[in-house]
Design a protein around this motif. Structure first.
Motif, short mmCIF file in Angstrom:
data_model
loop_
_atom_site.label_atom_id
_atom_site.label_comp_id
_atom_site.label_asym_id
_atom_site.label_seq_id
_atom_site.Cartn_x
_atom_site.Cartn_y
_atom_site.Cartn_z
N GLY A 164 0.94 -0.62 -0.27
CA GLY A 164 -0.62 0.11 -0.14
C GLY A 164 0.96 1.34 -0.24
O GLY A 164 0.44 2.99 -0.13
N VAL A 165 2.31 1.02 0.53
CA VAL A 165 2.83 2.65 0.55
C VAL A 165 3.57 2.96 -1.14
O VAL A 165 3.54 2.03 -2.20
CB VAL A 165 4.16 2.15 0.67
N ASP A 166 2.78 3.88 -1.60
CA ASP A 166 3.32 4.57 -2.87
C ASP A 166 4.39 5.11 -2.27
O ASP A 166 5.45 6.06 -1.73
CB ASP A 166 2.32 6.48 -2.55
N PRO A 167 5.50 4.20 -3.87
CA PRO A 167 7.24 4.83 -3.85
C PRO A 167 7.87 6.11 -4.06
O PRO A 167 8.67 6.73 -3.54
CB PRO A 167 7.72 3.60 -4.36
N HIS A 168 7.21 6.61 -3.88
CA HIS A 168 7.75 8.18 -5.12
C HIS A 168 6.76 9.13 -3.96
O HIS A 168 7.57 10.20 -3.43
CB HIS A 168 6.48 8.68 -6.03
N ALA A 169 5.95 8.98 -2.50
CA ALA A 169 5.76 9.59 -1.27
C ALA A 169 6.63 8.97 -0.30
O ALA A 169 7.19 10.11 0.75
CB ALA A 169 4.64 10.22 -0.87
N ALA A 170 7.29 7.95 -0.52
CA ALA A 170 7.57 6.95 0.81
C ALA A 170 9.47 7.77 1.04
O ALA A 170 9.82 8.11 -0.09
CB ALA A 170 7.22 5.71 0.82
N SER A 171 9.45 7.87 2.28
CA SER A 171 10.58 7.85 2.31
C SER A 171 11.58 6.73 2.41
O SER A 171 11.51 5.79 1.87
CB SER A 171 11.25 7.93 4.06
N VAL A 172 13.47 7.33 2.02
CA VAL A 172 14.46 6.52 1.65
C VAL A 172 14.92 5.78 2.90
O VAL A 172 15.27 4.82 2.28
CB VAL A 172 14.34 6.93 0.45
N GLY A 173 14.89 6.27 3.87
CA GLY A 173 15.22 6.17 4.98
C GLY A 173 14.81 5.08 5.48
O GLY A 173 13.76 4.66 4.79
N GLY A 174 15.16 4.71 6.97
CA GLY A 174 14.52 3.11 7.40
C GLY A 174 12.71 3.96 8.41
O GLY A 174 12.54 4.40 8.21
N ASN A 175 12.42 2.57 8.45
CA ASN A 175 11.42 2.67 8.67
C ASN A 175 9.78 3.99 7.81
O ASN A 175 9.45 4.58 7.89
CB ASN A 175 11.44 3.21 9.89
N GLY A 176 10.71 3.71 6.32
CA GLY A 176 9.49 4.63 5.57
C GLY A 176 9.43 4.67 3.89
O GLY A 176 8.31 4.54 3.78
N GLY A 177 8.77 3.11 4.48
CA GLY A 177 8.16 2.21 3.11
C GLY A 177 8.58 1.11 2.59
O GLY A 177 8.20 0.30 2.34
N TYR A 178 9.88 1.80 2.28
CA TYR A 178 10.98 0.65 1.29
C TYR A 178 11.30 -1.06 2.40
O TYR A 178 11.68 -0.36 3.65
CB TYR A 178 12.08 1.60 1.05
N VAL A 179 11.57 -1.62 1.71
CA VAL A 179 11.41 -2.85 2.09
C VAL A 179 13.38 -3.28 2.04
O VAL A 179 13.13 -3.27 0.57
CB VAL A 179 11.07 -3.93 2.01
N ASN A 180 13.57 -2.63 2.71
CA ASN A 180 15.73 -2.14 2.31
C ASN A 180 16.17 -3.31 3.33
O ASN A 180 15.70 -2.76 4.55
CB ASN A 180 15.57 -1.12 1.76
N GLY A 181 17.63 -2.75 2.99
CA GLY A 181 18.41 -2.65 4.14
C GLY A 181 18.46 -1.94 5.29
O GLY A 181 18.84 -2.65 6.63
N LYS A 182 18.05 -1.05 4.92
CA LYS A 182 17.87 0.33 6.58
C LYS A 182 17.43 -0.46 7.41
O LYS A 182 16.58 -0.11 8.30
CB LYS A 182 17.81 1.64 5.33
N SER A 183 15.31 -1.22 6.64
CA SER A 183 14.63 -1.30 7.63
C SER A 183 14.32 -2.22 7.97
O SER A 183 13.87 -2.94 8.64
CB SER A 183 13.10 -0.23 6.98
#
Length: 303
Positions: A43-62
């Motif tokens: 449900g997260v909009d990738p263009h509105a989400a933060s690229v930092g940790g806990n910003g909606g992206y499933v990345n190494g930060k989060s």
């Protein structure tokens, strides 16, 4: 004179890279196919989400569990890393009940199946998002190829007993362009003050060095296991301060937890290409507002 030693695209953001010999520059200035796909929480909009940790992206930060996913790609062409399929493998994960498995997913056709497979592994629902025009980099204002020297990778790897070599450090830092025939921290020449950019020629293609990349937790983690180095940030900052080039004088370098350079690409250069072996020449410092269409502020990150 520096030259390109390695070119790496990351077709699925925060997952394994694809080493290429030549790469076309796509719309907005990213290597074509770089970060075309990304995983976000459902449900997260990738263009509105933060690229930092806990910003909606499933990345190494989060999500440290993404480090254990392995990815191999079928690419659209020799200069286009856009994936037509991805083979993902995962270890067993007792906390979510996921078994060890390997699957190949056609893209974008098998996107729903990929979401379900990754979601089963992580234990929560995810969406696979796609941005074919420019990808989904962390630095949305300077989305061009990121640049670092091999000597820098070797030097920084030597700061940590837990890091095997320059190749592992490259996988931790995730640059697009690795340079040879230049000393450690040579890339610190490729940025100036706020409002300025450093024009450089890479073969016949012009890039603009914009800012030193602000790092996050990702380089402290092993790229395969996610195991974290204790006191990584503190050691990095101390050693970076000790080895800082005497000539570095930029208000963009406001703390020592920065390494690698984020670039922008003038619109006139979109469609040009970079190749392994291309020579890199620093030309001049220019006003960023007059140097081609691109953003003027930058956020940094580990992309």
């Amino acid at each position: 004179m520096a030259r390109i030693a390695d070119l790496v695209a990351y077709p699925l953001k925060s997952n394994d890279g694809a080493v290429v010999d030549r790469a076309e520059i796509g719309p907005k200035g990213a290597l074509r196919g770089d970060r075309t796909y990304a995983l976000v929480e459902a449900g997260v909009d990738p263009h509105a989400a933060s690229v930092g940790g806990n910003g909606g992206y499933v990345n190494g930060k989060s999500e440290p569990a993404v480090h254990a996913l392995r990815a191999e790609y079928d690419r659209s062409g020799p200069t286009d890393a856009t994936p037509t399929a991805v083979t993902l493998s995962r270890p067993a994960r007792p906390e979510t009940g996921a078994d060890a498995d390997e699957r190949t997913f056609a893209l974008p056709a098998d996107g729903d199946a990929l979401e379900a497979w990754v979601g089963e592994y992580l234990g929560y629902a995810v969406d696979l998002v796609r941005e074919p025009d420019g990808g989904l980099p962390d630095d949305r204002a300077a989305p061009g190829p990121t640049v670092v020297s091999r000597a820098t990778l070797e030097t920084v790897a030597s700061w940590f007993d837990e890091v095997a070599d320059a190749t592992e450090m490259r996988r931790r830092l995730r640059p697009n362009v690795v340079l040879d025939d230049c000393p450690a921290f040579w890339e610190d020449r490729l940025f100036a003050d706020h409002g300025e950019a450093v024009r450089l020629s890479v073969g016949r293609t012009a890039l603009l060095g914009v800012n030193p990349c602000q790092r996050c937790v990702v380089p402290s983690r092993h790229p395969d296991t996610g195991a974290e180095i204790d006191d990584f940030r503190e050691t990095f900052i101390r050693k970076r301060r000790e080895t800082l080039p005497d000539w570095l004088d930029s208000d963009r370098f406001d703390h020592e937890f920065r390494l690698m350079v984020n670039t922008a690409v003038p619109e006139s250069e979109w469609g040009a290409s970079l190749s392994v072996g291309d020579r890199v020449t620093v030309e001049e410092t220019v006003d960023i507002a007059e140097s081609g269409r691109h953003g003027a502020t930058a956020t940094g990150g580990d992309r």
